[in-house]
Write a protein that holds these residues in place. Sequence first.
Motif, PDB file in Angstrom:
ATOM      1  N   GLN A  33      10.996 -17.911 -19.498  1.00 53.54           N
ATOM      2  CA  GLN A  33      11.467 -16.777 -20.292  1.00 53.54           C
ATOM      3  C   GLN A  33      12.958 -16.818 -20.621  1.00 53.54           C
ATOM      4  N   THR A  39      14.506 -16.573 -24.433  1.00 49.23           N
ATOM      5  CA  THR A  39      15.450 -15.530 -24.818  1.00 49.23           C
ATOM      6  C   THR A  39      16.735 -16.152 -25.347  1.00 49.23           C
ATOM      7  N   LEU A  64      18.730 -16.270 -29.154  1.00 48.69           N
ATOM      8  CA  LEU A  64      20.127 -15.870 -29.321  1.00 48.69           C
ATOM      9  C   LEU A  64      20.985 -17.044 -29.783  1.00 48.69           C
ATOM     10  N   GLY A  65      20.332 -18.127 -30.215  1.00 50.47           N
ATOM     11  CA  GLY A  65      21.059 -19.213 -30.863  1.00 50.47           C
ATOM     12  C   GLY A  65      21.477 -20.352 -29.954  1.00 50.47           C
ATOM     13  N   THR A  67      21.528 -20.405 -18.389  1.00 47.98           N
ATOM     14  CA  THR A  67      20.636 -19.415 -17.759  1.00 47.98           C
ATOM     15  C   THR A  67      19.960 -19.962 -16.498  1.00 47.98           C
ATOM     16  N   PRO A 121      22.481 -21.351 -13.404  1.00 48.87           N
ATOM     17  CA  PRO A 121      23.066 -20.333 -12.526  1.00 48.87           C
ATOM     18  C   PRO A 121      22.022 -19.467 -11.814  1.00 48.87           C
ATOM     19  N   MET A 122      20.866 -19.244 -12.475  1.00 47.17           N
ATOM     20  CA  MET A 122      19.854 -18.416 -11.817  1.00 47.17           C
ATOM     21  C   MET A 122      19.219 -19.154 -10.639  1.00 47.17           C
ATOM     22  N   PHE A 162      12.121  -8.395 -26.876  1.00 48.05           N
ATOM     23  CA  PHE A 162      10.818  -8.568 -26.230  1.00 48.05           C
ATOM     24  C   PHE A 162      10.336  -7.242 -25.660  1.00 48.05           C
ATOM     25  N   GLU A 219       9.212  -6.729 -22.700  1.00 50.95           N
ATOM     26  CA  GLU A 219       9.726  -6.495 -21.359  1.00 50.95           C
ATOM     27  C   GLU A 219      11.226  -6.763 -21.344  1.00 50.95           C
ATOM     28  N   ARG A 256      14.500  -8.513 -20.864  1.00 55.60           N
ATOM     29  CA  ARG A 256      14.839  -9.935 -20.848  1.00 55.60           C
ATOM     30  C   ARG A 256      16.343 -10.151 -20.692  1.00 55.60           C
ATOM     31  N   PHE A 298      19.720 -11.313 -18.927  1.00 56.74           N
ATOM     32  CA  PHE A 298      19.992 -12.367 -17.959  1.00 56.74           C
ATOM     33  C   PHE A 298      20.556 -11.726 -16.700  1.00 56.74           C
ATOM     34  N   PRO A 299      19.857 -11.868 -15.556  1.00 58.25           N
ATOM     35  CA  PRO A 299      20.244 -11.111 -14.366  1.00 58.25           C
ATOM     36  C   PRO A 299      21.582 -11.536 -13.768  1.00 58.25           C
ATOM     37  N   HIS A 300      22.004 -12.788 -14.044  1.00 55.97           N
ATOM     38  CA  HIS A 300      23.232 -13.264 -13.406  1.00 55.97           C
ATOM     39  C   HIS A 300      24.474 -12.925 -14.211  1.00 55.97           C
ATOM     40  N   MET A 301      24.277 -12.282 -15.372  1.00 58.00           N
ATOM     41  CA  MET A 301      25.425 -11.934 -16.210  1.00 58.00           C
ATOM     42  C   MET A 301      25.595 -10.415 -16.243  1.00 58.00           C
ATOM     43  N   TYR A 349      26.488 -13.073 -25.402  1.00 58.43           N
ATOM     44  CA  TYR A 349      25.786 -14.365 -25.382  1.00 58.43           C
ATOM     45  C   TYR A 349      25.451 -14.860 -26.791  1.00 58.43           C
ATOM     46  N   GLY A 350      24.753 -14.007 -27.543  1.00 61.76           N
ATOM     47  CA  GLY A 350      24.364 -14.408 -28.897  1.00 61.76           C
ATOM     48  C   GLY A 350      25.547 -14.373 -29.862  1.00 61.76           C
ATOM     49  N   ARG A 380      21.899  -6.502 -27.768  1.00 63.26           N
ATOM     50  CA  ARG A 380      22.152  -7.937 -27.646  1.00 63.26           C
ATOM     51  C   ARG A 380      21.496  -8.712 -28.797  1.00 63.26           C
ATOM     52  N   ALA A 381      20.255  -8.330 -29.115  1.00 65.91           N
ATOM     53  CA  ALA A 381      19.559  -9.024 -30.205  1.00 65.91           C
ATOM     54  C   ALA A 381      20.311  -8.829 -31.527  1.00 65.91           C
TER      55      ALA A 381
END
Lengths: 228, 364
Positions: free
Chosen positions: A117, A121, A125-126, A136, A139-140, B78, B80, B82, B84-87, B95-96, B143-144
Amino acid sequence: MTEFTAIWLTAKLAGITTVVLMVIATPLAWWLAHSQHRLKPAIEAITAIPLVMPPTVLGFYLLILFSPDNALGGLWVELTGSTLAFSFTGLVIASLVYSLPFMVQPLTAAFAQIGRQPLETAATLGANPWDAWRSTVLPMARSGYLTAAVLTFAHTVGEFGIVLMVGGNLAGETRVISIVIYESVETLNYGQAHALSAGLLVFSFSVLLCVYYSNRQLAPSLLPRSSR
Amino acid sequence: MLALDIKIPIGETQINMQCEMPSGVTALFGPSGCGKTTLLRAIAGLTPCSGSIRFKNEIWQEGDRLVPSHKRRVGYVFQEDRLFPHMSVEENLRYGLKRAGDQQMPIKLPLTDVVEQFDLADLLGRKPKTLSGGESRRVNVARAILGQPQLLLLDEPLNGLDSQRKAEIIPYLANITRELDIPTIYVSHLNDEIAKLCDHMLVMGNNTLIRQGPTQEILPSLGLLSTKGEDLGEAGSLIEATVTGFSEAYSMIDMAIGEQSMQVLGLEPPATAKVRLFLAARDIAIATSKPTQLSIRNMLGVTIADITPLSGNARGLVAVDLTVDGSDERLCAHISKAACEALNLQLGAEAFALIKSARIATPA
């Protein structure tokens, strides 16, 4: 002084093994976590073999592979002028094989848990595939990498049978801590054996303690299956 | 704008889709499990499919040609969460945006604007796992949008938001998609949202397209499309009304529909002089003579234009199409077959539409 040479050599061996395995195991673990290929169970089994085989068996086959009569051993002699058996390089190769599952399995578990996922994602976002993976998944998977690195390092420090078969007992080249302990006991030098053994015990315990503390939730599921 | 002619394999079966979507906001509508999400994923290049996908003058897929997801520049929200949990929230938002900048795309939607519109200033330093469901939805949508997309794919993006937040975000979404001309596909099963946001509707049944057209045309006939008894949501009509007054004491907005008038509950007068009203088909009753002594305030003189029996689970009902006298607007009422026969409703007959409730859908 033999102890310090042996401790340094052991740390060097474990360090190099950990770094090299991290690089090799990352694509392998990613593939194992996400592939539906029909050969996947076979690759999984091959990866796990070092967990169940006696180290002497692995050592025996590696010794044969390293022999100058064989392709790999012969090529090595041609390139470097020395044999792989009873050398530090030979020991590194043996350790890579021996410790492979300890790197691959925690990484596979971490990658499987992260899933695809984040990559999807990131792509929307490019981010190109490599950029997406690096920013992603990598680091995760940090705690997975930490667990894998610590287990690999500690496991390599503790190897004995395979070293004895492949490396022998050359000071500064292949004489690692476990060999020194064996030798001390053989020569009834119990004081030295005690000191090194206790050192290894404390080292292993503290390393595992660190892993379990830092990954309280994650660690149990990331340990290789056979060591649970 | 977006032309699809694709087949998406899913297990034993496949989704077949041939359609052309206009720009503006298109609602993708249908019962759950009919393949809406899979279709969005195929458009984004996340699920493999065969056939061709063209967007404006770009070919995204045709034969062996395949533009990968990260080069399609779709903003995808999405179903659900989505993030990024670490950011942090801010890193997620950037990000985008950063990658759009790296690729030298014009930044039409700067961070500060979007942060303000979605009310995210206080969240920027937080980690996603500390956000509430509603907060995290807003960050996902923001974000999108910040990825500077040329097509927005929204898969039930407002799920889990309370109605007040929805009321704040919907106009903003409607605004940016129209002003910046970002075509949008919006998956939803809530008619209210569709009525507010979408110009065009695609109705999907089991793995294929059932019908498409402008929202005003499709919305009244939703009940009719439900041949297998799937829940296709609430059928209703959208009509245009002119605001003529507001009574603070009764919280009532006075409106004119052609030559007739209506009153709709509202706490404050609408911002625009013209509004679109959504009238649910089951909230309209029909009377052949003007009744008195009723709590219902709104009675419009109408002419019966069409009577269609419904099928499936709705087989006890008939859909009655009505033209509002003195205007071009049409209404649809769902009444029982028994009532229709008892009243002896005939095409072309004069009648009264009793409207139990009406909602302001959007400024017209």
